[in-house]
Write a protein that holds these residues in place. Sequence first.
Motif, PDB file in Angstrom:
ATOM      1  N   THR A 196       0.824  -1.208   0.000  1.00 32.49           N
ATOM      2  CA  THR A 196       0.000   0.000   0.000  1.00 32.49           C
ATOM      3  C   THR A 196       0.854   1.252   0.000  1.00 32.49           C
ATOM      4  OG1 THR A 196      -1.749  -1.168   1.189  1.00 32.49           O
ATOM      5  CG2 THR A 196      -1.834   1.226   1.202  1.00 32.49           C
ATOM      6  N   VAL A 197       1.860   1.275   0.862  1.00 34.84           N
ATOM      7  CA  VAL A 197       2.737   2.446   0.931  1.00 34.84           C
ATOM      8  C   VAL A 197       3.479   2.650  -0.383  1.00 34.84           C
ATOM      9  CG1 VAL A 197       4.787   3.420   2.030  1.00 34.84           C
ATOM     10  CG2 VAL A 197       3.015   2.352   3.425  1.00 34.84           C
ATOM     11  N   GLY A 198       4.064   1.572  -0.902  1.00 38.86           N
ATOM     12  CA  GLY A 198       4.810   1.679  -2.152  1.00 38.86           C
ATOM     13  C   GLY A 198       3.940   2.126  -3.314  1.00 38.86           C
ATOM     14  N   GLY A 199       2.758   1.503  -3.425  1.00 41.83           N
ATOM     15  CA  GLY A 199       1.863   1.871  -4.513  1.00 41.83           C
ATOM     16  C   GLY A 199       1.328   3.284  -4.387  1.00 41.83           C
ATOM     17  N   SER A 200       0.991   3.674  -3.157  1.00 40.92           N
ATOM     18  CA  SER A 200       0.437   5.020  -2.942  1.00 40.92           C
ATOM     19  C   SER A 200       1.474   6.097  -3.224  1.00 40.92           C
ATOM     20  CB  SER A 200      -0.087   5.146  -1.507  1.00 40.92           C
ATOM     21  OG  SER A 200      -1.134   4.225  -1.270  1.00 40.92           O
ATOM     22  N   VAL A 201       2.692   5.891  -2.749  1.00 39.05           N
ATOM     23  CA  VAL A 201       3.764   6.876  -2.998  1.00 39.05           C
ATOM     24  C   VAL A 201       4.032   7.006  -4.488  1.00 39.05           C
ATOM     25  CG1 VAL A 201       6.223   7.332  -2.649  1.00 39.05           C
ATOM     26  CG2 VAL A 201       4.805   6.580  -0.730  1.00 39.05           C
ATOM     27  N   TRP A 202       3.890   5.913  -5.208  1.00 37.75           N
ATOM     28  CA  TRP A 202       4.169   5.922  -6.650  1.00 37.75           C
ATOM     29  C   TRP A 202       3.069   6.656  -7.429  1.00 37.75           C
ATOM     30  CZ3 TRP A 202       2.290   1.953 -10.488  1.00 37.75           C
ATOM     31  CH2 TRP A 202       2.814   2.221 -11.758  1.00 37.75           C
ATOM     32  N   VAL A 203       1.789   6.402  -7.084  1.00 36.14           N
ATOM     33  CA  VAL A 203       0.698   6.939  -7.900  1.00 36.14           C
ATOM     34  C   VAL A 203       0.218   8.312  -7.447  1.00 36.14           C
ATOM     35  CG1 VAL A 203      -0.095   4.593  -8.421  1.00 36.14           C
ATOM     36  CG2 VAL A 203      -1.134   5.849  -6.523  1.00 36.14           C
ATOM     37  N   ALA A 204       0.461   8.670  -6.180  1.00 38.48           N
ATOM     38  CA  ALA A 204      -0.088   9.923  -5.659  1.00 38.48           C
ATOM     39  C   ALA A 204       0.343  11.154  -6.456  1.00 38.48           C
ATOM     40  CB  ALA A 204       0.282  10.086  -4.182  1.00 38.48           C
ATOM     41  N   PRO A 205       1.625  11.298  -6.819  1.00 41.11           N
ATOM     42  CA  PRO A 205       2.003  12.500  -7.574  1.00 41.11           C
ATOM     43  C   PRO A 205       1.400  12.550  -8.976  1.00 41.11           C
ATOM     44  CG  PRO A 205       3.923  11.459  -6.552  1.00 41.11           C
ATOM     45  CD  PRO A 205       2.802  10.484  -6.467  1.00 41.11           C
ATOM     46  N   ILE A 206       1.039  11.387  -9.522  1.00 40.36           N
ATOM     47  CA  ILE A 206       0.563  11.327 -10.909  1.00 40.36           C
ATOM     48  C   ILE A 206      -0.953  11.370 -10.977  1.00 40.36           C
ATOM     49  CG2 ILE A 206       0.678  10.018 -13.065  1.00 40.36           C
ATOM     50  CD1 ILE A 206       3.169   8.620 -11.928  1.00 40.36           C
ATOM     51  N   TRP A 207      -1.610  10.480 -10.235  1.00 39.90           N
ATOM     52  CA  TRP A 207      -3.070  10.343 -10.325  1.00 39.90           C
ATOM     53  C   TRP A 207      -3.801  10.811  -9.075  1.00 39.90           C
ATOM     54  CZ3 TRP A 207      -0.276   5.792 -12.144  1.00 39.90           C
ATOM     55  CH2 TRP A 207      -0.200   5.737 -13.530  1.00 39.90           C
ATOM     56  N   GLY A 208      -3.096  11.230  -8.076  1.00 40.24           N
ATOM     57  CA  GLY A 208      -3.738  11.781  -6.892  1.00 40.24           C
ATOM     58  C   GLY A 208      -4.602  10.788  -6.144  1.00 40.24           C
ATOM     59  N   SER A 209      -5.739  11.244  -5.662  1.00 37.01           N
ATOM     60  CA  SER A 209      -6.616  10.402  -4.861  1.00 37.01           C
ATOM     61  C   SER A 209      -7.192   9.234  -5.655  1.00 37.01           C
ATOM     62  CB  SER A 209      -7.766  11.235  -4.282  1.00 37.01           C
ATOM     63  OG  SER A 209      -8.514  11.859  -5.325  1.00 37.01           O
ATOM     64  N   ALA A 210      -7.405   9.426  -6.951  1.00 37.09           N
ATOM     65  CA  ALA A 210      -7.924   8.335  -7.788  1.00 37.09           C
ATOM     66  C   ALA A 210      -6.948   7.161  -7.807  1.00 37.09           C
ATOM     67  CB  ALA A 210      -8.188   8.839  -9.202  1.00 37.09           C
ATOM     68  N   GLY A 211      -5.676   7.462  -7.922  1.00 37.08           N
ATOM     69  CA  GLY A 211      -4.674   6.402  -7.908  1.00 37.08           C
ATOM     70  C   GLY A 211      -4.596   5.689  -6.572  1.00 37.08           C
ATOM     71  N   ILE A 212      -4.727   6.457  -5.495  1.00 33.24           N
ATOM     72  CA  ILE A 212      -4.620   5.854  -4.164  1.00 33.24           C
ATOM     73  C   ILE A 212      -5.777   4.907  -3.887  1.00 33.24           C
ATOM     74  CG2 ILE A 212      -4.809   6.382  -1.704  1.00 33.24           C
ATOM     75  CD1 ILE A 212      -2.953   8.700  -2.113  1.00 33.24           C
ATOM     76  N   VAL A 213      -7.003   5.303  -4.209  1.00 34.97           N
ATOM     77  CA  VAL A 213      -8.138   4.417  -3.932  1.00 34.97           C
ATOM     78  C   VAL A 213      -8.057   3.151  -4.780  1.00 34.97           C
ATOM     79  CG1 VAL A 213      -9.636   6.303  -3.176  1.00 34.97           C
ATOM     80  CG2 VAL A 213      -9.649   5.616  -5.583  1.00 34.97           C
ATOM     81  N   LEU A 214      -7.508   3.255  -5.979  1.00 33.54           N
ATOM     82  CA  LEU A 214      -7.329   2.060  -6.805  1.00 33.54           C
ATOM     83  C   LEU A 214      -6.262   1.143  -6.212  1.00 33.54           C
ATOM     84  CD1 LEU A 214      -7.556   3.489 -10.447  1.00 33.54           C
ATOM     85  CD2 LEU A 214      -9.208   2.006  -9.271  1.00 33.54           C
ATOM     86  N   VAL A 215      -5.192   1.728  -5.672  1.00 35.91           N
ATOM     87  CA  VAL A 215      -4.163   0.922  -5.007  1.00 35.91           C
ATOM     88  C   VAL A 215      -4.758   0.185  -3.816  1.00 35.91           C
ATOM     89  CG1 VAL A 215      -2.072   1.063  -3.586  1.00 35.91           C
ATOM     90  CG2 VAL A 215      -2.177   2.270  -5.761  1.00 35.91           C
ATOM     91  N   LEU A 216      -5.550   0.892  -3.011  1.00 35.62           N
ATOM     92  CA  LEU A 216      -6.191   0.258  -1.862  1.00 35.62           C
ATOM     93  C   LEU A 216      -7.094  -0.892  -2.290  1.00 35.62           C
ATOM     94  CD1 LEU A 216      -7.113   3.414   0.253  1.00 35.62           C
ATOM     95  CD2 LEU A 216      -5.505   1.619   0.894  1.00 35.62           C
ATOM     96  N   LEU A 217      -7.856  -0.675  -3.352  1.00 28.04           N
ATOM     97  CA  LEU A 217      -8.752  -1.727  -3.835  1.00 28.04           C
ATOM     98  C   LEU A 217      -7.961  -2.935  -4.329  1.00 28.04           C
ATOM     99  CD1 LEU A 217     -11.746  -2.461  -4.439  1.00 28.04           C
ATOM    100  CD2 LEU A 217     -11.350  -1.615  -6.756  1.00 28.04           C
ATOM    101  N   LEU A 218      -6.927  -2.691  -5.115  1.00 24.04           N
ATOM    102  CA  LEU A 218      -6.135  -3.785  -5.668  1.00 24.04           C
ATOM    103  C   LEU A 218      -5.433  -4.577  -4.570  1.00 24.04           C
ATOM    104  CD1 LEU A 218      -4.584  -2.068  -8.824  1.00 24.04           C
ATOM    105  CD2 LEU A 218      -6.375  -3.811  -8.762  1.00 24.04           C
ATOM    106  N   VAL A 219      -4.859  -3.875  -3.589  1.00 28.36           N
ATOM    107  CA  VAL A 219      -4.154  -4.567  -2.514  1.00 28.36           C
ATOM    108  C   VAL A 219      -5.114  -5.381  -1.669  1.00 28.36           C
ATOM    109  CG1 VAL A 219      -2.809  -4.248  -0.399  1.00 28.36           C
ATOM    110  CG2 VAL A 219      -2.240  -2.920  -2.437  1.00 28.36           C
ATOM    111  N   ASN A 220      -6.255  -4.799  -1.309  1.00 29.72           N
ATOM    112  CA  ASN A 220      -7.199  -5.496  -0.437  1.00 29.72           C
ATOM    113  C   ASN A 220      -7.915  -6.640  -1.145  1.00 29.72           C
ATOM    114  OD1 ASN A 220      -6.623  -3.854   1.766  1.00 29.72           O
ATOM    115  ND2 ASN A 220      -8.231  -2.400   1.292  1.00 29.72           N
ATOM    116  N   VAL A 221      -8.316  -6.410  -2.387  1.00 30.94           N
ATOM    117  CA  VAL A 221      -9.054  -7.432  -3.126  1.00 30.94           C
ATOM    118  C   VAL A 221      -8.122  -8.482  -3.728  1.00 30.94           C
ATOM    119  CG1 VAL A 221     -10.609  -7.866  -5.064  1.00 30.94           C
ATOM    120  CG2 VAL A 221     -10.942  -5.849  -3.629  1.00 30.94           C
TER     121      VAL A 221
END
Length: 243
Positions: A196-221
């Motif tokens: 989660t941390v790695g994915g969020s740090v990677w996508v946050a500067p590019i896709w913002g909150s949209a990227g973070i919620v997708l990372v959370l979904l992918l990691v959890n699911v």
Amino acid sequence: MMPASAALIALVWALFRYPKLWASALFGISGDFGWWQELWPMQWRLGISWLCGYFLTQMHTPLLFQTQNAVVAGQMGVTMTVCNMLGLLSLAWMTSRIPVLAKAAGQQDWDLLDKEFKKGFKRSLAVFVLGAVFFVLIRYAADYTAYGVRFLPFWETFVLIGAILFAHISGLLAIYLRAHRKEPFLWLSLSGALLTVGGSVWVAPIWGSAGIVLVLLLVNVGFGFPTSLLMWVMLRKKWHATI
């Protein structure tokens, strides 16, 4: 400050209200029960697992504040707070059964353990789903008011609730296994937090909150839920056959 104040007040209250319990827990051994031998190996693992939960729920607001702006960070903070509160409220239907589950596991009464777990699982999940539907409807209606901009966009809110739902199910399975006075979710929690941390740090500067919620979904699911379910099936079968 609110969690820190609550922890401090509870600590002071417990120290003065139950001094003998603290002395027994820290220094004494009662009968054939030793705190450090029986509970500490599980407790430090639980502590690390719950610390990992911080990265799964609390790190995204400051990350978005740093990489995006205060508006996006505020939207994530408000939406995540509602989702987390929904999870905590629905978890009460399971946590209230923890003493019964632990006692049943200690007495190897597997029928009672499974019966109480299924009852709590169904009710907790039902409360979460009903609360999620209610929140989604409110969120949809909020777009027609001045308050809609205070939350994440509708589809991001929907995805975030889905991610929290699967994390909630994994948490319920963890409660069942922890009733056996063991903590098998340590490495799962660490791995999930790192992803989660790695994915969020990677996508946050590019896709913002949209990227973070997708990372959370992918990691959890894609990782957390199937791994939790597999561990629950395998360890339940193993422990109930050997304990």
